[in-house]
Design an enzyme around this catalytic site. Structure first.
Site, PDB file in Angstrom:
ATOM      1  N   ILE A  14      42.778  33.203  56.550  1.00 33.11           N
ATOM      2  CA  ILE A  14      42.756  34.669  56.669  1.00 33.11           C
ATOM      3  C   ILE A  14      42.438  34.987  58.123  1.00 33.11           C
ATOM      4  O   ILE A  14      41.423  34.525  58.648  1.00 33.11           O
ATOM      5  CB  ILE A  14      41.667  35.280  55.759  1.00 33.11           C
ATOM      6  CG1 ILE A  14      41.850  34.843  54.309  1.00 33.11           C
ATOM      7  CG2 ILE A  14      41.661  36.788  55.883  1.00 33.11           C
ATOM      8  CD1 ILE A  14      40.640  35.139  53.432  1.00 33.11           C
ATOM      9  N   GLY A  15      43.293  35.759  58.779  1.00 33.97           N
ATOM     10  CA  GLY A  15      43.090  36.103  60.198  1.00 33.97           C
ATOM     11  C   GLY A  15      43.923  35.203  61.080  1.00 33.97           C
ATOM     12  O   GLY A  15      43.590  34.034  61.299  1.00 33.97           O
ATOM     13  N   VAL A  16      45.041  35.766  61.567  1.00 32.35           N
ATOM     14  CA  VAL A  16      45.967  34.955  62.371  1.00 32.35           C
ATOM     15  C   VAL A  16      45.629  35.051  63.853  1.00 32.35           C
ATOM     16  O   VAL A  16      45.784  34.085  64.607  1.00 32.35           O
ATOM     17  CB  VAL A  16      47.429  35.410  62.107  1.00 32.35           C
ATOM     18  CG1 VAL A  16      48.414  34.703  63.029  1.00 32.35           C
ATOM     19  CG2 VAL A  16      47.792  35.142  60.643  1.00 32.35           C
ATOM     20  N   SER A  27      45.150  29.047  65.742  1.00 32.88           N
ATOM     21  CA  SER A  27      44.577  28.124  64.747  1.00 32.88           C
ATOM     22  C   SER A  27      45.645  27.640  63.758  1.00 32.88           C
ATOM     23  O   SER A  27      45.652  26.467  63.376  1.00 32.88           O
ATOM     24  CB  SER A  27      43.390  28.755  64.028  1.00 32.88           C
ATOM     25  OG  SER A  27      43.761  29.988  63.491  1.00 32.88           O
ATOM     26  N   ASP A  85      38.709  33.633  58.567  1.00 34.44           N
ATOM     27  CA  ASP A  85      38.429  33.961  59.976  1.00 34.44           C
ATOM     28  C   ASP A  85      39.077  35.315  60.268  1.00 34.44           C
ATOM     29  O   ASP A  85      39.720  35.501  61.287  1.00 34.44           O
ATOM     30  CB  ASP A  85      39.013  32.865  60.888  1.00 34.44           C
ATOM     31  CG  ASP A  85      38.581  33.032  62.344  1.00 34.44           C
ATOM     32  OD1 ASP A  85      37.516  33.636  62.592  1.00 34.44           O
ATOM     33  OD2 ASP A  85      39.303  32.549  63.240  1.00 34.44           O
ATOM     34  N   HIS A  88      35.654  39.638  59.574  1.00 39.63           N
ATOM     35  CA  HIS A  88      34.227  39.305  59.681  1.00 39.63           C
ATOM     36  C   HIS A  88      33.316  40.438  59.245  1.00 39.63           C
ATOM     37  O   HIS A  88      32.121  40.426  59.524  1.00 39.63           O
ATOM     38  CB  HIS A  88      33.858  38.834  61.100  1.00 39.63           C
ATOM     39  CG  HIS A  88      34.547  37.565  61.468  1.00 39.63           C
ATOM     40  ND1 HIS A  88      35.487  37.485  62.448  1.00 39.63           N
ATOM     41  CD2 HIS A  88      34.459  36.339  60.940  1.00 39.63           C
ATOM     42  CE1 HIS A  88      35.955  36.264  62.530  1.00 39.63           C
ATOM     43  NE2 HIS A  88      35.342  35.541  61.607  1.00 39.63           N
TER      44      HIS A  88
HETATM   45  C1  LIG Z   1      39.322  36.309  64.988  1.00 39.86           C
HETATM   46  S1  LIG Z   1      41.007  36.727  64.767  1.00 39.86           S
HETATM   47  C2  LIG Z   1      41.626  35.271  64.040  1.00 39.86           C
HETATM   48  C3  LIG Z   1      41.763  34.150  65.019  1.00 39.86           C
HETATM   49  C4  LIG Z   1      42.529  32.966  64.522  1.00 39.86           C
HETATM   50  N1  LIG Z   1      42.058  32.491  63.231  1.00 39.86           N
HETATM   51  C5  LIG Z   1      42.436  31.825  65.541  1.00 39.86           C
HETATM   52  O1  LIG Z   1      41.414  31.097  65.488  1.00 39.86           O
HETATM   53  O2  LIG Z   1      43.331  31.692  66.344  1.00 39.86           O
HETATM   54  C6  LIG Z   1      40.871  37.859  63.443  1.00 39.86           C
HETATM   55  C7  LIG Z   1      42.189  38.296  62.826  1.00 39.86           C
HETATM   56  O3  LIG Z   1      41.872  38.931  61.585  1.00 39.86           O
HETATM   57  C8  LIG Z   1      42.781  39.972  61.375  1.00 39.86           C
HETATM   58  N2  LIG Z   1      42.187  40.948  60.427  1.00 39.86           N
HETATM   59  C9  LIG Z   1      41.322  41.945  60.688  1.00 39.86           C
HETATM   60  N3  LIG Z   1      41.032  42.632  59.570  1.00 39.86           N
HETATM   61  C10 LIG Z   1      41.731  42.014  58.568  1.00 39.86           C
HETATM   62  C11 LIG Z   1      41.853  42.284  57.173  1.00 39.86           C
HETATM   63  N4  LIG Z   1      41.196  43.283  56.575  1.00 39.86           N
HETATM   64  N5  LIG Z   1      42.666  41.488  56.448  1.00 39.86           N
HETATM   65  C12 LIG Z   1      43.349  40.460  57.035  1.00 39.86           C
HETATM   66  N6  LIG Z   1      43.261  40.170  58.357  1.00 39.86           N
HETATM   67  C13 LIG Z   1      42.473  40.948  59.124  1.00 39.86           C
HETATM   68  C14 LIG Z   1      42.989  40.565  62.768  1.00 39.86           C
HETATM   69  O4  LIG Z   1      44.201  41.292  62.840  1.00 39.86           O
HETATM   70  C15 LIG Z   1      42.979  39.313  63.639  1.00 39.86           C
HETATM   71  O5  LIG Z   1      44.296  38.838  63.828  1.00 39.86           O
END
Ligand SMILES: C[S@@+](CC[C@H](N)C(=O)[O-])C[C@H]1O[C@@H](n2cnc3c(N)ncnc32)[C@H](O)[C@@H]1O
Length: 249
Positions: A14-16, A27, A85, A88
């Site tokens: 979760i979180g790209v 990631s 991820d 948060h």
């Molecule tokens: C910290 S980044 C992820 C980094 C990635 N995992 C890496 O290590 O390269 C957080 C991601 O979570 C996504 N995000 C934020 N709120 C979200 C939600 N409610 N549901 C799904 N994704 C969400 C953001 O758009 C962002 O792309």
């Protein structure tokens, strides 16, 4: 985790990641490289389909939306590894945890990245109210109760501890792993009248406060409200006494 390298499995993160022109996916690409036989899935609130390839697939799903998570899991689950991820924010993290952990296969892992945001108000967490707020950190602590669910005596308390079939908890600074067991955890409760005796003893010692304990287990903020009301009642009483004193002098 090393044994995942040489075998096919399904990973969900979760979180790209990535902002504006940057599609992110650092990631997801890393997992695809480290685990050459894995099928890697990524969820994000933004469209990240530019990253899709033969082994990486991305989906627009809000991790705080239980219905969307359920629809996604019915089509693409279960998974061997789920990593959160995403936003948060504690409500999103807990919605994902509660709705996805049952979609992790036996022996698999649910991984919480940067769970320390539970302590930070900018993510709806708190350091001061850490023992009262419902946060991922609270549920990591509760994981000990979940692992020991079959050693709990009170059926009322047990009913408030979810049966996630977790057999191990590994907590490191910044990342925590919940490992799914192969089935319900063992019970160490001795046979005979031990359970009945222990239940009676527990009731005798703590039964007077049982309603409070169950309320707190259901919603830790209830306890905060109770303390607040107690404080308010004392303040009102003191103010009343001071008022009487002023009138008398
Ligand atoms: C910290 S980044 C992820 C980094 C990635 N995992 C890496 O290590 O390269 C957080 C991601 O979570 C996504 N995000 C934020 N709120 C979200 C939600 N409610 N549901 C799904 N994704 C969400 C953001 O758009 C962002 O792309």
């Amino acid at each position: 985790m090393r044994d995942y390298v040489g075998r096919p499995f399904k990973l969900l993160e979760i979180g790209v990641g990535g902002e504006s022109a940057d599609p992110g996916g650092a990631s997801l690409k890393l997992w695809a490289e480290v685990f050459p036989l894995a099928r890697v899935h990524g969820l994000d609130i933004y469209d990240k389909s530019a990253l899709d390839s033969d082994r990486i697939r991305t989906f627009v799903v809000d991790q705080g939306d239980p219905l969307a998570l359920d629809r996604f899991m019915k089509r693409h689950g279960p998974f061997d590894i789920i990593i959160d991820d995403g936003s948060h924010r504690r409500s999103d993290q807990l919605t994902s945890l509660f709705n996805l952990i049952t979609g992790v296969v036996a022996g698999g892992y649910y991984i919480l990245e940067d769970y320390f945001t539970s302590y930070w108000p900018v993510y709806d967490g708190s350091t001061l109210a850490k023992d009262f707020l419902d946060t991922p950190v609270r549920w990591l602590k509760q994981a000990i109760d979940i692992i020991n669910r079959n050693n709990l005596l009170s059926q009322e308390m047990k009913a408030l501890i979810p049966d996630w079939e977790i057999e191990a908890l590994h907590v490191y600074p910044g990342v925590a792993f919940l490992k799914k067991g192969a089935g319900p955890n063992r019970s160490e409760l001795p046979r005979g009248d031990f359970v009945e005796n222990q239940l009676q003893l527990d009731e005798l010692r703590y039964g007077g406060c049982k309603a409070w304990f169950l309320d707190h287990a259901r919603d830790p903020m209830n306890y905060l409200a109770l303390l607040h009301n107690l404080r308010q009642a004392l303040d009102d009483e003191i103010a009343g006494l001071q008022g009487d004193g002023k009138r008398e002098s």
